[in-house]
Each structure stands twice: as structure tokens, then as C-alpha cells.
Design a protein around this motif. Structure first.
Motif, PDB file in Angstrom:
ATOM      1  N   LYS A 247       0.861  -1.179   0.000  1.00  0.00           N
ATOM      2  CA  LYS A 247       0.000   0.000   0.000  1.00  0.00           C
ATOM      3  C   LYS A 247       0.902   1.234   0.000  1.00  0.00           C
ATOM      4  CE  LYS A 247      -3.282   0.969   3.439  1.00  0.00           C
ATOM      5  NZ  LYS A 247      -4.353   0.475   4.279  1.00  0.00           N
ATOM      6  N   LYS A 279     -14.302   9.859   2.394  1.00  0.00           N
ATOM      7  CA  LYS A 279     -14.541   8.575   1.704  1.00  0.00           C
ATOM      8  C   LYS A 279     -13.260   8.043   1.069  1.00  0.00           C
ATOM      9  CE  LYS A 279     -19.423   8.769   0.665  1.00  0.00           C
ATOM     10  NZ  LYS A 279     -20.414   9.171  -0.319  1.00  0.00           N
ATOM     11  N   GLU A 282     -11.111   6.646   3.780  1.00  0.00           N
ATOM     12  CA  GLU A 282     -11.670   5.384   4.280  1.00  0.00           C
ATOM     13  C   GLU A 282     -11.393   4.247   3.298  1.00  0.00           C
ATOM     14  OE1 GLU A 282     -15.789   5.768   5.446  1.00  0.00           O
ATOM     15  OE2 GLU A 282     -15.925   3.572   5.521  1.00  0.00           O
ATOM     16  N   ARG A 283     -11.572   4.544   2.006  1.00  0.00           N
ATOM     17  CA  ARG A 283     -11.345   3.523   0.970  1.00  0.00           C
ATOM     18  C   ARG A 283      -9.884   3.068   1.007  1.00  0.00           C
ATOM     19  NH1 ARG A 283     -14.452   5.816  -3.106  1.00  0.00           N
ATOM     20  NH2 ARG A 283     -12.723   7.058  -3.875  1.00  0.00           N
ATOM     21  N   SER A 285      -7.802   3.330   3.572  1.00  0.00           N
ATOM     22  CA  SER A 285      -7.534   2.652   4.847  1.00  0.00           C
ATOM     23  C   SER A 285      -7.955   1.191   4.794  1.00  0.00           C
ATOM     24  CB  SER A 285      -8.321   3.305   5.976  1.00  0.00           C
ATOM     25  OG  SER A 285      -7.869   4.570   6.206  1.00  0.00           O
ATOM     26  N   ASN A 286      -9.115   0.961   4.159  1.00  0.00           N
ATOM     27  CA  ASN A 286      -9.639  -0.407   4.133  1.00  0.00           C
ATOM     28  C   ASN A 286      -8.946  -1.300   3.109  1.00  0.00           C
ATOM     29  OD1 ASN A 286     -11.398   0.389   6.093  1.00  0.00           O
ATOM     30  ND2 ASN A 286     -13.062   0.848   4.676  1.00  0.00           N
ATOM     31  N   ALA A 287      -8.271  -0.700   2.141  1.00  0.00           N
ATOM     32  CA  ALA A 287      -7.619  -1.501   1.099  1.00  0.00           C
ATOM     33  C   ALA A 287      -6.367  -2.177   1.656  1.00  0.00           C
ATOM     34  CB  ALA A 287      -7.250  -0.600  -0.067  1.00  0.00           C
ATOM     35  N   GLU A 288      -6.041  -3.351   1.114  1.00  0.00           N
ATOM     36  CA  GLU A 288      -4.829  -4.024   1.579  1.00  0.00           C
ATOM     37  C   GLU A 288      -3.633  -3.648   0.722  1.00  0.00           C
ATOM     38  OE1 GLU A 288      -5.318  -8.134   2.241  1.00  0.00           O
ATOM     39  OE2 GLU A 288      -6.758  -7.779   3.849  1.00  0.00           O
ATOM     40  N   PHE A 304      -2.366   5.189   8.714  1.00  0.00           N
ATOM     41  CA  PHE A 304      -2.755   4.066   7.859  1.00  0.00           C
ATOM     42  C   PHE A 304      -1.910   2.869   8.280  1.00  0.00           C
ATOM     43  CE2 PHE A 304      -3.358   7.792   5.007  1.00  0.00           C
ATOM     44  CZ  PHE A 304      -4.728   7.677   4.827  1.00  0.00           C
TER      45      PHE A 304
END
Lengths: 370, 208
Positions: A247, A279, A282-283, A285-288, A304
Motif C-alpha cells: 500500500k 470517503k 476510508e477507501r 484505509s480499508n484496502a490491503e 494508515f
């Protein structure tokens, strides 16, 4: 005669309108009645943290709590847990019936920190006051951007001033003056990168200087690697990185460049002009894995997990020493992923890059002797 | 001299930064603006044809201009009147010559609230006497209206006004939809005048 609100005193900055002497510097900052801050109607017993503080953090926290001087300078490396260290102080002062405020130059950080603090103090009413969030102005704990300081003249007993070296607070005399008007007893100034003029004032006025150079992970700070290369090679390198399972936060010096790189790399970009900033964050943060191209808007105040960082055109004047230290500090903040890569990519060296690397190396030497 | 006429000073009239013109003084035309805003205000008069009418303008209306107008009108930063028409007063006077100058009216309530007439004041400091002889029949706020509603805004001549020259110059600060200017234009034409339009800034959509 100088302006009562902003202290400006040059004749060019004043004019007379309808018999009143108006100051042009703070004209946009309407003269309002100061806001009366509420006090919690109960004693705060616990701090709701999902992890234990390290020994060093506990020590610093106690030091902060027991220092009652007017000004305190709290210096801690990125990811050392500055927020966690001041929680005890907030609890102590609120329980003593004092009013506490928290000022931060960046809107994004105000919003993120408000939700974090609400989880820590579930029984308190905590609000963010910044652009787009100005309907409610009084609560038990108020977090506000430095631009909103004009609303809170003498409203707080204790003020925590976070990221003292961040734009737009840094070097802005009006904001400095407005902030100095908000508190009556004590101001705790904190950052990972304390500006030299503040250090001088601290030495001259003998403010207590509390430091924390250790991260809770007990792993030294990542030292950035400078890659000297041309821009077309740079783009090729980033393309290659895209296919690695990581990331990446890619910092660029301008909004235009952020948009251009995002288009080339087919990923999101985040700048002060982006819509739905929350958003996008958040997107990411949630991605690997993946990439997010951003300007210095994300240089501080955001965490992050397992992120790696690259600074494009790191020699650009936008990236000064404190900015680069903060950017490098985005890496290795989580105990599960305490290491990562930080690359400064540019066609030439800059004094700011070297200063950043030196600062981080010094912090590691002080904390771990390496 | 008008009290708001820009004069040599130590701070930029627009952005208030201290002026240090020692190095580049030979490049500076105005001694009350910083290099950045000095460059911004050196635009020459241009023409655009809207609905078969030629309108003179100086700038494309973008965010720098918008923030200038916002500070001037909404924050009532009156000295900024020196950044509106004043740097272009020579071009403006060439357009006007000895014609009567009529301004597009603004809401009476807003003018009373502000305590000054932004457009009239910005012309006054250029030494241009403008006539506020038109009035809106509907006085509500333009910004709160949709495009269709703005079309319903009508104007009329005030009950008494001085005699105008046959050719009149109709002036506004910003041309956005163009409705106000066009309706005032129609009204003046219906009174037998030949109209020359002039605005400071024009919405980019008219320039495509």
C-alpha cells in the motif's frame, strides 16, 4: 493604535467606515461574543483505551499531568502516541473543573481526532469546530481548527495546541495572536517537528520541555532513502511498484501533479480540492494494497496501517524539513507492521531532505542508541 | 482626492503582504500592489459578443477574482475598491469619453446593509460619475435564485433621473448569466439610447 483582536498596528491596514475604525487583517474574522464552554457534569473515571500505554508513555503522561506552568513544549516523534500521552492531562484538568480546548491547524486532523477521542471518553460530549461543522460550538471538550480561534476568546483554561509547525498556523501572526487569546492558564504545544523559533522562545522563557523519542513498537524510525533519478524513470518505477503487494502513499508537491499522477496510475488522489475526502481516506484505509496520490494534506495527523511512502520531487520547496519528517512518520505506526519503506525521489538533493534524514537519525540515536 | 484612492503604501492593497519593491521597482506599475497582484491587474480591455451585443471586459471571472469580490462586498473590505476598476481607469475612460455612465442596479436592501455601493464606489475613485437610475422591481437576493427565477427579474427607470447622452455606457462588475445586463440594456434601448456594455470580469462560459 493596534487592533485589539489581531494586534496589527500599521496605518495601511486600517480604514474608517461609518465612523468606526476597521482592521483589514481581521475584517473577515467577525467580532463575536466569546462562547461559554460547558463543563462535564460528572467525574471522568476511566480512559477507554484498547491498549496499555508503554512505560515511557506513562512517564511522559504523568510529567505532563503534573506540570502546571503556563507553557509546555511537548516534543515526540511521529507515531510516539502524543494523543495518548495527553489523555491523562485532559482527564485531570476536566475533573478539576477546568475548561479544555484542543486546537489543530488542519481540518482533516480535527475531524479524525474528534472521533478517536469520542471513543476514549464516551461519557463526554466532544465536538469538532471547523469548516462545515460550526452549528454546535460548545461542549465538554472542543476540538477546533486554528482558524476558528476567534470564536473562543478566553473560553478555555487549558489549551492543547497540536502540530504547532503546520500550515496555515506556521508563520501566521494573526492565528498566533488569536490562539494566544483563547486560553487563561496553560497551553501545551506539541509536535514532532518543533520550529527553531519556538525552541528559542522555550529556552529564553524557560518553558518545560517534555520529550518522547520512542515509539510504542520499540523499533527505530524508518530512515528515508533518497533516490536520485529523472522524472520519466520515476514514473516507470512507480508503475513497477503498483504491481507489488503493498500500500503506497505517494506525495507530490502540487494539486495539478496529484491529479496528473492519479490519472496515469489509475488510482485515487487526495488534495484540498477533492470532494468526499473522508470517503477517499476510508477507501484507502480499508484496502490491503494500492496507491493514493496526495499533496501535503496527508502529511500529518493520519494513520494508515502497513503503508509505505514515496515523495515525488522531494527537493520541491513545498517539502521542508518538518514536512518530510512528518511524511516519513506515516510509516510503521502500527505494532503489527512496525517497518516500511520511505523513498525521497528527486533529480537533485536538497538541504531540507538531508536535514530530515539527520533529524530522524538523531531521534533514533537518542531513543535506541542506533 | 477620494479617501479610498490607492496611494503609495507599505502593504499590498489586495493581499496585505508587506511590500518590498527595492529589487524590482522598475517593473512595478502600481506602487500599492505586490508583484503577484500587480501582474494580475495588468489585463487589457477585450471584447466578447453576447446575444449580438459587443461587451467590453477585462478579466475572465475565476476564483482569484471571486475571492476579491467576496472580500470587497461581503466582508466590506472597502479599500479593495482600488483593485476593481482603478487599475484600468485609462481604458475605461477611453470607452466612456463624454457619454453618460449607467450602472446595473443591485439590491437596495444589500446596499443599505453594506453601507456603501460597491460598484458606484469603485467607479467614483476613478473619477467617473455613474448614474444609478435603474431599479429592480424584485429586490430579493440574486444568489438565492435559480437561473429560471433570475430570468424573471425586471428593471425599470427610477421616477426621476438626469438627462442622459444618446450613447450610454452600461457598467457592471461581474457578468455571470448576463440576464441583468441584458435586461438593463433592453430597457435603455427602449428609451431610445444606444448602449455600450462594459464589465470588469466575465464568466468563462461566455468565452468558450
Amino acid at each position: 493604535m493596534s487592533c485589539e483582536q489581531c494586534n496589527s498596528n500599521h496605518k495601511d491596514l486600517f480604514f474608517i467606515h461609518q465612523g468606526l475604525r476597521m482592521c483589514r487583517v481581521c475584517l473577515s474574522v467577525a467580532t463575536l461574543e466569546p462562547i461559554e464552554i460547558t463543563c462535564p457534569n460528572h467525574l471522568i473515571e476511566d480512559i477507554n483505551l484498547s491498549f496499555d500505554l508503554t512505560l515511557k508513555q506513562k512517564e511522559v503522561s504523568k510529567q505532563l499531568c503534573n506540570t502546571y506552568e503556563r507553557n509546555i513544549l511537548f516534543e515526540a516523534v511521529c507515531g510516539a502516541g502524543k494523543t495518548e500521552c495527553v489523555l491523562e492531562l485532559i482527564k485531570d484538568r476536566l475533573n478539576k473543573g477546568l475548561k479544555v480546548g484542543w486546537a489543530i491547524p488542519r481540518r482533516q486532523v480535527v475531524l479524525e481526532l474528534t472521533s478517536r477521542l469520542q471513543k476514549v471518553f464516551p461519557s463526554l460530549s466532544i465536538i469538532a469546530v471547523c469548516e462545515g461543522y460550526t452549528t454546535q460550538l460548545s461542549a465538554d471538550l472542543v476540538l477546533f481548527t486554528t482558524h476558528q480561534a476567534f470564536r473562543y476568546k478566553q473560553s478555555f483554561d487549558v489549551l492543547i495546541l497540536d502540530e504547532v509547525d503546520a500550515f496555515p498556523y506556521k508563520g501566521n501572526h494573526l492565528l498566533h495572536h488569536l490562539i494566544s487569546q483563547t486560553y487563561k492558564q496553560q497551553c501545551i504545544m506539541m509536535s514532532a517537528t518543533i520550529p527553531s523559533n519556538l525552541r528559542k522562545t522555550m529556552t529564553l522563557e524557560k518553558w518545560p520541555h517534555i520529550t518522547c523519542y520512542e515509539r510504542p513498537t520499540q523499533i527505530p524510525l524508518t530512515i528515508p532513502v533518497h533516490i536520485k533519478t529523472l522524472s520519466w524513470i520515476m514514473i516507470f518505477m512507480i508503475f513497477k511498484l503498483k504491481h507489488r503487494q503493498k500500500k503506497w502513499l505517494i506525495f507530490v508537491p502540487s494539486i495539478k501533479l496529484a491529479q496528473r499522477y492519479a490519472l496515469i496510475l489509475r488510482c485515487d488522489s487526495l488534495t484540498s480540492k477533492s470532494n468526499d475526502k473522508e470517503k477517499i481516506i476510508e477507501r484507502f484505509s480499508n484496502a490491503e494494497q494500492g496507491m493514493l496520490v496526495c499533496t501535503t494534506i496527508l502529511e500529518r495527523g493520519v494513520t494508515f496501517i502497513n503503508v509505505h511512502v514515496m515523495v515525488i520531487m522531494a527537493h520541491h520547496r513545498v517539502f521542508d524539513e518538518s514536512s518530510l519528517v512528518q511524511i516519513a512518520g506515516r510509516v510503521g505506526r502500527h505494532k503489527m507492521y512496525p517497518t516500511g519503506d520511505v523513498f525521497f525521489i528527486s533529480s537533485q538533493e536538497s538541504e531540507e531532505m538531508n536535514a530530515c534524514i539527520r533529524t530522524l537519525q538523531n531521534a533514533n540515536v537518542i531513543a535506541y542508541g542506533v | 482626492m477620494h479617501p479610498y484612492t490607492p496611494k503609495r503604501q507599505c502593504h499590498c492593497l489586495w493581499c496585505l503582504v508587506p511590500l518590498d519593491k527595492q529589487d524590482f521597482s522598475f517593473l512595478i506599475r502600481h506602487d500599492y500592489l505586490c508583484c503577484e497582484h500587480e501582474q494580475f491587474l495588468t489585463s487589457k480591455v477585450k471584447q466578447v459578443s453576447i446575444k449580438d451585443r459587443d461587451i467590453n471586459y477585462f478579466f475572465e471571472y475565476e476564483h482569484t477574482m471571486a475571492s476579491l469580490f467576496f472580500r470587497y462586498k461581503e466582508h466590506k473590505d472597502i479599500p479593495l475598491c482600488g483593485c476593481i476598476f482603478y487599475p484600468h481607469r485609462k481604458d475605461l475612460k477611453t470607452i466612456i469619453q463624454d457619454r453618460s455612465v449607467v450602472i446595473v442596479p443591485s439590491s437596495v436592501t444589500k446596499t443599505q446593509l453594506r453601507g456603501f455601493h460597491p460598484l458606484q464606489l469603485s467607479l467614483e475613485i476613478c473619477g467617473i460619475k455613474s448614474l444609478d437610475i435603474l431599479e429592480k422591481i424584485d429586490n430579493s437576493d440574486q444568489k438565492k435564485k435559480g437561473k429560471a427565477q433570475r430570468n424573471l427579474t425586471y428593471f425599470r427607470m427610477k421616477s426621476s433621473y438626469p438627462t442622459l447622452t444618446h450613447e450610454v455606457v452600461l457598467i457592471d462588475d461581474v457578468l455571470t448569466t448576463g440576464n441583468s445586463l441584458m435586461r438593463c440594456w433592453d430597457l435603455l434601448e427602449s428609451q431610445g439610447h444606444h448602449v455600450i456594455g462594459c464589465v470588469l470580469a466575465i464568466n468563462s462560459s461566455w468565452l468558450m
